[in-house]
Motif scaffolding. Structure first.
Motif, PDB file in Angstrom:
ATOM      1  N   LYS B 106       0.843  -1.205   0.000  1.00 21.53           N
ATOM      2  CA  LYS B 106       0.000   0.000   0.000  1.00 21.53           C
ATOM      3  C   LYS B 106       0.871   1.246   0.000  1.00 21.53           C
ATOM      4  O   LYS B 106       0.545   2.237  -0.653  1.00 21.53           O
ATOM      5  CB  LYS B 106      -0.903   0.011   1.232  1.00 21.53           C
ATOM      6  N   GLY B 110       1.019   3.997  -2.852  1.00 20.19           N
ATOM      7  CA  GLY B 110       0.781   5.382  -2.430  1.00 20.19           C
ATOM      8  C   GLY B 110       1.930   6.286  -2.837  1.00 20.19           C
ATOM      9  O   GLY B 110       1.721   7.423  -3.268  1.00 20.19           O
ATOM     10  N   LEU B 136      -0.565   7.613   5.469  1.00 17.18           N
ATOM     11  CA  LEU B 136      -0.590   6.239   4.974  1.00 17.18           C
ATOM     12  C   LEU B 136       0.609   5.452   5.496  1.00 17.18           C
ATOM     13  O   LEU B 136       0.475   4.322   5.976  1.00 17.18           O
ATOM     14  CB  LEU B 136      -0.567   6.262   3.431  1.00 17.18           C
ATOM     15  N   GLU B 140       0.407   2.224   7.932  1.00 12.06           N
ATOM     16  CA  GLU B 140       0.911   0.915   7.526  1.00 12.06           C
ATOM     17  C   GLU B 140       1.983   0.396   8.476  1.00 12.06           C
ATOM     18  O   GLU B 140       2.227  -0.794   8.585  1.00 12.06           O
ATOM     19  CB  GLU B 140       1.467   0.986   6.106  1.00 12.06           C
TER      20      GLU B 140
END
Lengths: 197, 228
Positions: B106, B110, B136, B140
């Motif tokens: 991710k 991103g 983000l 994560e």
């Protein structure tokens, strides 16, 4: 004693223990005088060559031959990453201004900041000297661009015009064999054809 | 012996290694952050660019593996000026915060999205994109925050002020420095409602969150380019 010398030779770039051994035996068996001359020259150079007080390049004197030369245009200051870059530019023969040598490039991840590069010294130079143009000749790498951007901000503070050396297709180069980044760069930095005619 | 063929990656850092080689830190989509050696690459490094999606191959037995091949799978992307500063700041974040060899797809996606966006956005939009990327990354890595709840679990009230406290979250306070409204904007991802003042508040918030994770050593790119 030989072992100690071997280790000393290994400090040179590209020299491993085997090459070092070849050097040592050559000097001992065939050219003792050459070895002594080398030792003397090395000692002298290591002791006497320092950084130029103004541009920080390597020099035997307080001021290097370029900084001491009054015939050069002191209103132009070309900023490079290493002393060998000066040598390269000087060989081209088209530049007659002064230089400033950084100790490499800014690398935030490695913790190399402005102080480590001698940028404080550059700033004090800009304060006392009448520089009307700074030419950013750092390498065309990301790190070189970051360094250039930092110096640009610095120059802006003193209202000095900043230019960046052009990047593009090398002379004699063919488009087909040029990487796409360089081509993109060369296209976006294209110049009017008028200046050539 | 590990042998990986053409896997998506971004180069996030490089340094000289021995005479003619480079030590390269890649952020790969499938293997996380890894460090590779590119032997003899110093004379042929033009196509190995940062901020460009690459496919890389590597192999090796030891911990430090060799880069064997690479190709670009992206258009040329060149950042100048402030965009460059934003991009290297992001790389420093990844370099400092991502653990070695831990997959974070991710974050990878991103990051790519963020790089594509910087070229097209206005200054305020860029700043907000960076905050979103930081959010983000933090999420994560296990430091995520819920922007719609306060520390007691009650919904954030757009009329109240909050303060961010490490380990607790947002605490409602009369003299808090974060308006509830700003948190709700982030929660709804509705950046049209954000003002310049709001962006400054979010910047401070993320700086505080990052500081507690980064520890004593500050981010160098921030020191260099963001004086405030």
């Amino acid at each position: 004693m030989i072992e100690k010398l071997n280790k000393a030779f290994c400090k040179l770039p590209g020299v491993g223990s085997k090459s070092a051994q070849r050097f040592i035996y050559h000097l001992l068996e065939r050219d003792r005088q050459g070895g002594l001359d080398l030792a003397k020259a090395l000692t002298e150079t290591m002791e006497k060559v320092k950084n130029c007080a103004r541009c920080r390049t390597l020099s035997e004197k307080t001021l290097c031959s370029i900084c001491a030369n009054n015939a050069r245009d002191s209103s132009q200051l070309c900023v490079v990453e290493t002393p060998t870059d000066i040598h390269a530019i000087e060989q081209s023969g088209v530049y007659s201004g002064n230089y400033f040598v950084l100790s490499g490039y800014l690398s935030p991840i490695d913790g190399i900041g402005a102080a480590e590069l001698g940028l404080d010294e550059l700033e004090s130079l800009l304060k006392i000297e009448e520089v009307s143009e700074i030419i950013l000749a750092t390498n065309a790498t990301i790190e070189g661009e970051v360094t250039a951007h930092y110096i640009y901000n610095l120059a802006k503070k003193y209202q000095i015009r900043t230019t960046r050396i052009a990047h593009g297709i090398p002379l004699g180069g063919e488009l087909e064999y040029t990487d796409i980044n360089t081509i993109a760069h060369a296209l976006s930095g294209r110049k009017s054809y008028d200046i050539y005619s | 012996m590990t042998k990986i063929e053409l896997t998506p990656a971004f180069l996030i850092h490089r340094r000289m290694y021995q005479d003619s080689s480079l030590l390269l830190d890649f952020f790969t989509r499938n293997y996380g952050k890894i460090r590779l050696v590119a032997r003899g690459a110093r004379s042929n490094k033009t196509s190995l660019q940062m901020f460009q999606r690459l496919n890389i191959s590597f192999k090796g037995r030891s911990e430090l593996k060799n880069l064997t091949n690479w190709e670009s799978s992206d258009q040329p992307r060149r950042f100048l000026g402030n965009d460059l500063v934003l991009a290297i700041y992001t790389n420093e974040l990844l370099s400092r915060l991502l653990p070695e060899a831990e997959k974070h797809q991710k974050v990878f996606d991103g990051y790519w999205h963020y790089l594509i966006m910087i070229n097209e956005q206005s200054d305020a939009e860029k700043e907000y994109s960076l905050r979103l990327f930081e959010n983000l990354l933090l999420e994560e890595l296990g430091y995520g925050l819920e922007f719609n709840k306060d520390s007691t679990g009650s919904p954030i009230d757009s009329e109240l002020e909050y303060q961010f406290q490490e380990h607790e979250g947002f605490v409602a306070k009369v003299d808090g420095n974060i308006p509830g409204e700003v948190l709700l904007v982030v929660n709804d991802d509705d950046n049209d409602r954000l003002s310049v003042g709001h962006l400054a508040i979010l910047k401070k918030l993320n700086r505080k969150r990052l500081r507690s994770i980064l520890g004593e050593r500050p981010l160098k790119s921030r020191e260099l380019f963001f004086a405030n």
